[in-house]
Motif scaffolding. Structure first.
Motif, PDB file in Angstrom:
ATOM      1  N   LYS A  61     -11.770  19.063 -37.649  1.00 55.07           N
ATOM      2  CA  LYS A  61     -12.718  20.093 -37.217  1.00 55.07           C
ATOM      3  C   LYS A  61     -12.196  21.492 -37.558  1.00 55.07           C
ATOM      4  O   LYS A  61     -12.964  22.374 -37.966  1.00 55.07           O
ATOM      5  N   ILE A  62     -10.901  21.700 -37.377  1.00 55.54           N
ATOM      6  CA  ILE A  62     -10.301  22.985 -37.721  1.00 55.54           C
ATOM      7  C   ILE A  62     -10.535  23.293 -39.198  1.00 55.54           C
ATOM      8  O   ILE A  62     -10.910  24.411 -39.563  1.00 55.54           O
ATOM      9  N   GLN A  63     -10.350  22.290 -40.048  1.00 56.84           N
ATOM     10  CA  GLN A  63     -10.499  22.501 -41.485  1.00 56.84           C
ATOM     11  C   GLN A  63     -11.927  22.868 -41.854  1.00 56.84           C
ATOM     12  O   GLN A  63     -12.160  23.711 -42.729  1.00 56.84           O
ATOM     13  N   ILE A  64     -12.896  22.256 -41.199  1.00 54.76           N
ATOM     14  CA  ILE A  64     -14.302  22.590 -41.459  1.00 54.76           C
ATOM     15  C   ILE A  64     -14.555  24.069 -41.154  1.00 54.76           C
ATOM     16  O   ILE A  64     -15.186  24.785 -41.938  1.00 54.76           O
ATOM     17  N   LEU A  65     -14.035  24.535 -40.020  1.00 52.16           N
ATOM     18  CA  LEU A  65     -14.234  25.934 -39.642  1.00 52.16           C
ATOM     19  C   LEU A  65     -13.494  26.880 -40.584  1.00 52.16           C
ATOM     20  O   LEU A  65     -14.009  27.951 -40.933  1.00 52.16           O
ATOM     21  N   VAL A  66     -12.294  26.488 -40.998  1.00 55.33           N
ATOM     22  CA  VAL A  66     -11.531  27.302 -41.952  1.00 55.33           C
ATOM     23  C   VAL A  66     -12.303  27.427 -43.267  1.00 55.33           C
ATOM     24  O   VAL A  66     -12.347  28.503 -43.885  1.00 55.33           O
ATOM     25  N   ASN A  67     -12.931  26.341 -43.682  1.00 50.72           N
ATOM     26  CA  ASN A  67     -13.723  26.373 -44.923  1.00 50.72           C
ATOM     27  C   ASN A  67     -14.890  27.365 -44.805  1.00 50.72           C
ATOM     28  O   ASN A  67     -15.215  28.058 -45.776  1.00 50.72           O
ATOM     29  N   TYR A  68     -15.502  27.417 -43.630  1.00 48.50           N
ATOM     30  CA  TYR A  68     -16.576  28.392 -43.422  1.00 48.50           C
ATOM     31  C   TYR A  68     -16.026  29.816 -43.435  1.00 48.50           C
ATOM     32  O   TYR A  68     -16.619  30.722 -44.032  1.00 48.50           O
ATOM     33  N   LEU A  69     -14.887  30.018 -42.776  1.00 47.49           N
ATOM     34  CA  LEU A  69     -14.269  31.342 -42.729  1.00 47.49           C
ATOM     35  C   LEU A  69     -13.914  31.840 -44.124  1.00 47.49           C
ATOM     36  O   LEU A  69     -14.032  33.035 -44.421  1.00 47.49           O
ATOM     37  N   ASN A  70     -13.480  30.916 -44.977  1.00 51.22           N
ATOM     38  CA  ASN A  70     -13.050  31.278 -46.326  1.00 51.22           C
ATOM     39  C   ASN A  70     -14.169  31.162 -47.362  1.00 51.22           C
ATOM     40  O   ASN A  70     -13.951  31.422 -48.541  1.00 51.22           O
ATOM     41  N   GLY A  71     -15.345  30.756 -46.919  1.00 50.20           N
ATOM     42  CA  GLY A  71     -16.458  30.538 -47.843  1.00 50.20           C
ATOM     43  C   GLY A  71     -17.194  31.816 -48.206  1.00 50.20           C
ATOM     44  O   GLY A  71     -16.850  32.914 -47.763  1.00 50.20           O
ATOM     45  N   GLU A  72     -18.238  31.653 -49.001  1.00 55.06           N
ATOM     46  CA  GLU A  72     -18.976  32.811 -49.499  1.00 55.06           C
ATOM     47  C   GLU A  72     -19.697  33.569 -48.388  1.00 55.06           C
ATOM     48  O   GLU A  72     -20.010  34.759 -48.538  1.00 55.06           O
ATOM     49  N   ASN A  73     -19.956  32.898 -47.277  1.00 56.18           N
ATOM     50  CA  ASN A  73     -20.607  33.562 -46.147  1.00 56.18           C
ATOM     51  C   ASN A  73     -19.626  33.795 -44.997  1.00 56.18           C
ATOM     52  O   ASN A  73     -20.029  33.879 -43.833  1.00 56.18           O
ATOM     53  N   GLY A  74     -18.358  33.913 -45.341  1.00 61.41           N
ATOM     54  CA  GLY A  74     -17.307  34.061 -44.330  1.00 61.41           C
ATOM     55  C   GLY A  74     -17.514  35.234 -43.387  1.00 61.41           C
ATOM     56  O   GLY A  74     -17.121  35.171 -42.216  1.00 61.41           O
ATOM     57  N   SER A  75     -18.155  36.286 -43.872  1.00 61.64           N
ATOM     58  CA  SER A  75     -18.380  37.463 -43.022  1.00 61.64           C
ATOM     59  C   SER A  75     -19.315  37.160 -41.853  1.00 61.64           C
ATOM     60  O   SER A  75     -19.338  37.899 -40.865  1.00 61.64           O
ATOM     61  N   GLN A  76     -20.081  36.075 -41.968  1.00 57.41           N
ATOM     62  CA  GLN A  76     -20.985  35.668 -40.878  1.00 57.41           C
ATOM     63  C   GLN A  76     -20.252  34.851 -39.810  1.00 57.41           C
ATOM     64  O   GLN A  76     -20.827  34.534 -38.768  1.00 57.41           O
ATOM     65  N   TYR A  77     -18.998  34.528 -40.084  1.00 59.57           N
ATOM     66  CA  TYR A  77     -18.238  33.648 -39.202  1.00 59.57           C
ATOM     67  C   TYR A  77     -17.064  34.366 -38.524  1.00 59.57           C
ATOM     68  O   TYR A  77     -16.128  33.729 -38.061  1.00 59.57           O
ATOM     69  N   ILE A  78     -17.139  35.690 -38.452  1.00 64.36           N
ATOM     70  CA  ILE A  78     -16.054  36.465 -37.844  1.00 64.36           C
ATOM     71  C   ILE A  78     -15.892  36.110 -36.367  1.00 64.36           C
ATOM     72  O   ILE A  78     -14.784  35.923 -35.867  1.00 64.36           O
ATOM     73  N   THR A  79     -17.005  36.021 -35.665  1.00 59.87           N
ATOM     74  CA  THR A  79     -16.966  35.625 -34.247  1.00 59.87           C
ATOM     75  C   THR A  79     -17.828  34.385 -34.040  1.00 59.87           C
ATOM     76  O   THR A  79     -18.688  34.060 -34.876  1.00 59.87           O
ATOM     77  N   ILE A  80     -17.603  33.720 -32.945  1.00 56.07           N
ATOM     78  CA  ILE A  80     -18.427  32.564 -32.597  1.00 56.07           C
ATOM     79  C   ILE A  80     -19.885  33.001 -32.436  1.00 56.07           C
ATOM     80  O   ILE A  80     -20.819  32.299 -32.831  1.00 56.07           O
ATOM     81  N   GLN A  81     -20.065  34.197 -31.857  1.00 52.62           N
ATOM     82  CA  GLN A  81     -21.419  34.706 -31.634  1.00 52.62           C
ATOM     83  C   GLN A  81     -22.151  34.944 -32.960  1.00 52.62           C
ATOM     84  O   GLN A  81     -23.324  34.578 -33.100  1.00 52.62           O
ATOM     85  N   SER A  82     -21.461  35.557 -33.927  1.00 51.31           N
ATOM     86  CA  SER A  82     -22.106  35.829 -35.218  1.00 51.31           C
ATOM     87  C   SER A  82     -22.379  34.529 -35.969  1.00 51.31           C
ATOM     88  O   SER A  82     -23.397  34.404 -36.658  1.00 51.31           O
ATOM     89  N   MET A  83     -21.486  33.566 -35.820  1.00 52.67           N
ATOM     90  CA  MET A  83     -21.679  32.266 -36.458  1.00 52.67           C
ATOM     91  C   MET A  83     -22.935  31.572 -35.932  1.00 52.67           C
ATOM     92  O   MET A  83     -23.776  31.102 -36.719  1.00 52.67           O
ATOM     93  N   VAL A  84     -23.073  31.518 -34.619  1.00 53.30           N
ATOM     94  CA  VAL A  84     -24.226  30.858 -34.011  1.00 53.30           C
ATOM     95  C   VAL A  84     -25.523  31.556 -34.423  1.00 53.30           C
ATOM     96  O   VAL A  84     -26.502  30.898 -34.789  1.00 53.30           O
ATOM     97  N   LYS A  85     -25.527  32.878 -34.382  1.00 50.70           N
ATOM     98  CA  LYS A  85     -26.731  33.631 -34.764  1.00 50.70           C
ATOM     99  C   LYS A  85     -27.092  33.359 -36.223  1.00 50.70           C
ATOM    100  O   LYS A  85     -28.261  33.073 -36.540  1.00 50.70           O
TER     101      LYS A  85
END
Length: 215
Positions: A61-85
């Motif tokens: 699960k950690i790796q999945i989240l790291v992939n999102y953080l490092n992905g092309e839309n990583g700026s949307q994943y800065i906080t849990i709140q921004s990710m959910v939105k």
């Protein structure tokens, strides 16, 4: 970063990481959340293979989240709140488990969120335990109050058997790597409320968006 499984657990490191987890606006930074979990995985692994059934899943699960953080839309994943939105606005959360989308960040974090509650309850029980307290009982109680309701019977059965062979309280305190028992209790007294705050903020966010029962 070195593999978290190859490093010794340090309760102080987890404390420091969770201190950085929450912003002044009470948003949870996903990077720090992931780092906090890396530390907790070391804790699970330091106790031997009994927690393997949980720690292996957590690492995935950690790796999945790291992939999102490092992905092309990583700026949307800065906080849990921004990710959910972001994921809800773009219909990236599979609400029915029809398999149309890959594992969303929101669903992935929900699984970690549930496990965090178990560890929060377990660590608090360790903090308030006495020398003759049975860690198997403490861990089982915490598990039954949290993760158990989300696991199928076969997993619950395996968990119960694993808890029966847990080392005693002194062994748990030793792997904390912070010193004598009174020091361990003191640091847990700082760390557990921080973990609890992160859990509570996430719980409220997921409740607000009806995400607590994602399949």
């Amino acid at each position: 970063m070195a593999d978290c499984e190859d490093q010794k657990f340090s309760l102080m490191e987890v404390l420091d990481t969770f201190k950085l987890c929450v912003s002044e606006q009470k948003e949870v930074y996903l990077q720090n959340y992931v780092e906090g979990w890396r530390g907790l995985v070391k804790f699970l692994n330091s106790l031997g293979s009994v927690f393997g059934f949980i720690s292996k899943d957590v690492v995935n699960k950690i790796q999945i989240l790291v992939n999102y953080l490092n992905g092309e839309n990583g700026s949307q994943y800065i906080t849990i709140q921004s990710m959910v939105k972001y994921e809800l606005d773009n219909e990236l959360v599979d609400m029915t488990k029809r398999g149309r989308q890959p594992e969303s960040g929101s669903r992935t974090l929900l699984r970690l969120h549930r496990a965090l509650r178990w560890l929060e309850l377990f660590l608090e029980r360790l903090r308030t335990s006495t020398e003759d307290s049975k860690t198997s009982v403490l861990c089982s109680e915490a598990y039954n109050e949290s993760l158990a309701k989300h696991h199928p019977w076969v997993v619950r059965k395996a968990a119960g058997m694993a808890f029966c062979v847990l080392p005693g309280r002194p062994a748990f305190f030793e792997v904390m790597n912070v010193g004598p028992p009174d020091q361990v209790v003191a640091v847990l007294g700082e760390a557990v409320p921080l973990i609890s705050e992160v859990y509570t903020i996430t719980e409220e966010l997921y409740t607000q968006h009806n995400l607590l029962d994602l399949p």
